[in-house]
Design a protein around this motif. Structure first.
Motif, PDB file in Angstrom:
ATOM      1  N   VAL A  38       1.752  -3.617   7.782  1.00 57.61           N
ATOM      2  CA  VAL A  38       0.069  -3.303   7.950  1.00 57.61           C
ATOM      3  C   VAL A  38      -0.523  -1.804   7.896  1.00 57.61           C
ATOM      4  N   LEU A  39      -1.514  -2.509   6.350  1.00 60.04           N
ATOM      5  CA  LEU A  39      -2.103  -1.283   6.500  1.00 60.04           C
ATOM      6  C   LEU A  39      -3.605  -1.146   5.638  1.00 60.04           C
ATOM      7  N   HIS A  40      -4.444   0.049   5.783  1.00 58.77           N
ATOM      8  CA  HIS A  40      -5.475   0.393   5.737  1.00 58.77           C
ATOM      9  C   HIS A  40      -5.943   0.759   3.823  1.00 58.77           C
ATOM     10  N   PRO A  41      -7.105   0.855   3.953  1.00 61.24           N
ATOM     11  CA  PRO A  41      -7.451   1.638   2.120  1.00 61.24           C
ATOM     12  C   PRO A  41      -8.122   2.919   2.740  1.00 61.24           C
ATOM     13  N   LEU A  42      -7.521   4.052   2.692  1.00 62.22           N
ATOM     14  CA  LEU A  42      -8.729   5.331   2.635  1.00 62.22           C
ATOM     15  C   LEU A  42     -10.061   5.123   2.815  1.00 62.22           C
ATOM     16  N   GLY A  43     -10.123   5.835   3.588  1.00 68.17           N
ATOM     17  CA  GLY A  43     -11.861   5.401   3.452  1.00 68.17           C
ATOM     18  C   GLY A  43     -12.666   3.942   4.039  1.00 68.17           C
ATOM     19  N   GLU A  44     -11.982   2.939   4.585  1.00 64.93           N
ATOM     20  CA  GLU A  44     -12.392   1.874   4.495  1.00 64.93           C
ATOM     21  C   GLU A  44     -11.530   1.588   5.776  1.00 64.93           C
ATOM     22  N   GLN A  45     -11.641   2.546   7.589  1.00 59.17           N
ATOM     23  CA  GLN A  45     -10.961   1.898   8.425  1.00 59.17           C
ATOM     24  C   GLN A  45     -11.119   0.862   9.216  1.00 59.17           C
ATOM     25  N   LYS A  85      -7.905  -4.087   7.303  1.00 60.72           N
ATOM     26  CA  LYS A  85      -6.527  -4.086   7.869  1.00 60.72           C
ATOM     27  C   LYS A  85      -6.346  -5.223   6.326  1.00 60.72           C
ATOM     28  N   ILE A  86      -4.548  -4.933   6.217  1.00 60.17           N
ATOM     29  CA  ILE A  86      -4.221  -5.931   5.050  1.00 60.17           C
ATOM     30  C   ILE A  86      -2.278  -5.594   5.452  1.00 60.17           C
ATOM     31  N   SER A  87      -2.592  -7.065   6.165  1.00 59.39           N
ATOM     32  CA  SER A  87      -0.732  -7.683   5.897  1.00 59.39           C
ATOM     33  C   SER A  87      -0.184  -7.443   4.758  1.00 59.39           C
ATOM     34  N   THR A  88       0.973  -6.951   4.137  1.00 58.80           N
ATOM     35  CA  THR A  88       1.845  -7.532   3.341  1.00 58.80           C
ATOM     36  C   THR A  88       2.799  -7.776   3.218  1.00 58.80           C
ATOM     37  N   PRO A  89       3.873  -8.800   3.742  1.00 58.49           N
ATOM     38  CA  PRO A  89       5.200  -8.710   3.271  1.00 58.49           C
ATOM     39  C   PRO A  89       5.867  -7.148   2.189  1.00 58.49           C
ATOM     40  N   VAL A  90       6.987  -6.673   3.230  1.00 61.97           N
ATOM     41  CA  VAL A  90       7.647  -6.330   2.985  1.00 61.97           C
ATOM     42  C   VAL A  90       8.667  -6.171   1.934  1.00 61.97           C
ATOM     43  N   ASP A  91       8.531  -7.065   1.973  1.00 60.46           N
ATOM     44  CA  ASP A  91       9.673  -8.108   0.741  1.00 60.46           C
ATOM     45  C   ASP A  91       8.791  -8.309  -0.204  1.00 60.46           C
ATOM     46  N   MET A  96      12.472   1.569   2.027  1.00 64.33           N
ATOM     47  CA  MET A  96      11.222   0.883   3.186  1.00 64.33           C
ATOM     48  C   MET A  96      10.433   2.201   3.472  1.00 64.33           C
ATOM     49  N   PHE A  97       9.457   1.962   2.780  1.00 61.30           N
ATOM     50  CA  PHE A  97       8.438   2.780   3.768  1.00 61.30           C
ATOM     51  C   PHE A  97       8.212   3.007   5.086  1.00 61.30           C
ATOM     52  N   GLU A  98       7.241   3.749   5.373  1.00 61.50           N
ATOM     53  CA  GLU A  98       7.548   4.162   6.575  1.00 61.50           C
ATOM     54  C   GLU A  98       6.090   4.478   7.253  1.00 61.50           C
ATOM     55  N   ILE A  99       5.633   4.043   8.590  1.00 56.72           N
ATOM     56  CA  ILE A  99       4.589   3.872   9.765  1.00 56.72           C
ATOM     57  C   ILE A  99       3.742   5.908   9.045  1.00 56.72           C
ATOM     58  N   GLY A 100       2.691   5.742   8.548  1.00 57.19           N
ATOM     59  CA  GLY A 100       2.152   6.684   8.550  1.00 57.19           C
ATOM     60  C   GLY A 100       1.576   7.546   6.779  1.00 57.19           C
ATOM     61  N   ASP A 101       2.927   6.088   5.999  1.00 55.08           N
ATOM     62  CA  ASP A 101       2.870   6.865   4.643  1.00 55.08           C
ATOM     63  C   ASP A 101       1.785   6.659   4.198  1.00 55.08           C
ATOM     64  N   VAL A 102       1.755   7.393   2.615  1.00 50.90           N
ATOM     65  CA  VAL A 102       0.247   6.763   1.954  1.00 50.90           C
ATOM     66  C   VAL A 102       0.994   6.592   1.119  1.00 50.90           C
ATOM     67  N   VAL A 103       0.584   4.856   0.462  1.00 51.47           N
ATOM     68  CA  VAL A 103       1.081   4.103  -0.629  1.00 51.47           C
ATOM     69  C   VAL A 103      -0.272   4.017  -1.945  1.00 51.47           C
ATOM     70  N   ILE A 104       0.344   3.400  -2.502  1.00 53.16           N
ATOM     71  CA  ILE A 104      -0.629   3.174  -3.737  1.00 53.16           C
ATOM     72  C   ILE A 104      -0.807   1.111  -3.562  1.00 53.16           C
ATOM     73  N   TYR A 105      -1.500   0.091  -2.812  1.00 51.27           N
ATOM     74  CA  TYR A 105      -1.217  -0.705  -2.836  1.00 51.27           C
ATOM     75  C   TYR A 105      -2.443  -2.117  -4.135  1.00 51.27           C
ATOM     76  N   SER A 106      -1.329  -2.376  -5.232  1.00 49.09           N
ATOM     77  CA  SER A 106      -2.438  -3.003  -5.265  1.00 49.09           C
ATOM     78  C   SER A 106      -4.203  -2.601  -6.020  1.00 49.09           C
ATOM     79  N   GLU A 107      -5.210  -3.562  -6.057  1.00 54.26           N
ATOM     80  CA  GLU A 107      -6.219  -3.816  -6.293  1.00 54.26           C
ATOM     81  C   GLU A 107      -6.909  -2.072  -5.460  1.00 54.26           C
ATOM     82  N   HIS A 108      -6.590  -2.568  -4.365  1.00 56.10           N
ATOM     83  CA  HIS A 108      -7.200  -2.101  -3.305  1.00 56.10           C
ATOM     84  C   HIS A 108      -6.896   0.018  -3.147  1.00 56.10           C
ATOM     85  N   GLY A 109      -5.046   0.840  -4.032  1.00 58.29           N
ATOM     86  CA  GLY A 109      -5.508   1.853  -4.629  1.00 58.29           C
ATOM     87  C   GLY A 109      -4.449   2.789  -2.932  1.00 58.29           C
ATOM     88  N   LEU A 110      -5.255   3.802  -2.777  1.00 60.42           N
ATOM     89  CA  LEU A 110      -4.763   4.825  -1.461  1.00 60.42           C
ATOM     90  C   LEU A 110      -4.686   3.745  -0.148  1.00 60.42           C
TER      91      LEU A 110
END
Length: 165
Positions: free
Chosen positions: A35-42, A45-51, A1-15
């Motif tokens: 709850v995440l946001h694409p870098l450069g697009e503060q 906000k995107i919500s996606t299930p952890v599972d 599982m990822f943690e708050i502050g991690d930078v990840v790749i998410y689908s078509e949004h990228g980093l």
């Protein structure tokens, strides 16, 4: 599982950066969400299930993995599909697989065609290439500590070096 502050790749949004991990109730079911946001697009906000199974979250490349992936561009890549409709479907399927090597091979094939022929590439090819470059090159840039433009330049040099003259 990822943690708050991690930078990840998410689908078509990228980093994307993980801003929060929280529980949400939807349709009577409580699940844990990133709850995440694409870098450069503060503001996005995107919500996606952890599972979640539909959209994939992947860890970012480290420097060694990025260098190995750059080597893909210095080798002959995937075969060119002559029929534009078949090519678009085949290449899009490879991009959606999330396999970075296959994604790099798609980018390499499209860039090779763009750089080394007098023909214009089709709009669907251009859209796939632009999408792949925006996500993959940004991730390579971050992992290698160089600009996106430097990544693009190095990729072009590698593609031109393997193109038969």
């Amino acid at each position: 599982m990822f943690e708050i502050g991690d930078v990840v790749i998410y689908s078509e949004h990228g980093l994307c950066k993980i801003d929060d991990i929280c529980k949400k109730d939807l349709f009577g079911e409580t699940r844990l969400y990133y709850v995440l946001h694409p870098l450069g697009e503060q503001t996005l906000k995107i919500s996606t299930p952890v599972d979640g199974k539909k959209k994939r979250i992947m860890r970012t490349l480290n420097r060694e993995e990025a260098l190995e992936l750059m080597d893909v561009f210095g080798k002959p890549g995937i075969d060119w599909v002559d029929d534009p409709k078949h090519r678009a479907r085949a290449y899009q399927a490879l991009v959606q697989s999330g396999d970075r090597q296959k994604i790099a091979e798609v980018a390499g094939a499209l860039m090779d065609k763009k750089l080394n022929t007098d023909q214009k590439i089709y709009d669907q090819d251009r859209r796939i290439l632009t999408h792949v470059q925006s996500i993959l090159f940004r991730e390579l840039s971050m992992a290698l500590g160089i600009s996106i433009e430097e990544v693009a330049d190095q990729v072009e040099e590698r593609i031109l070096a393997v193109t038969p003259q």
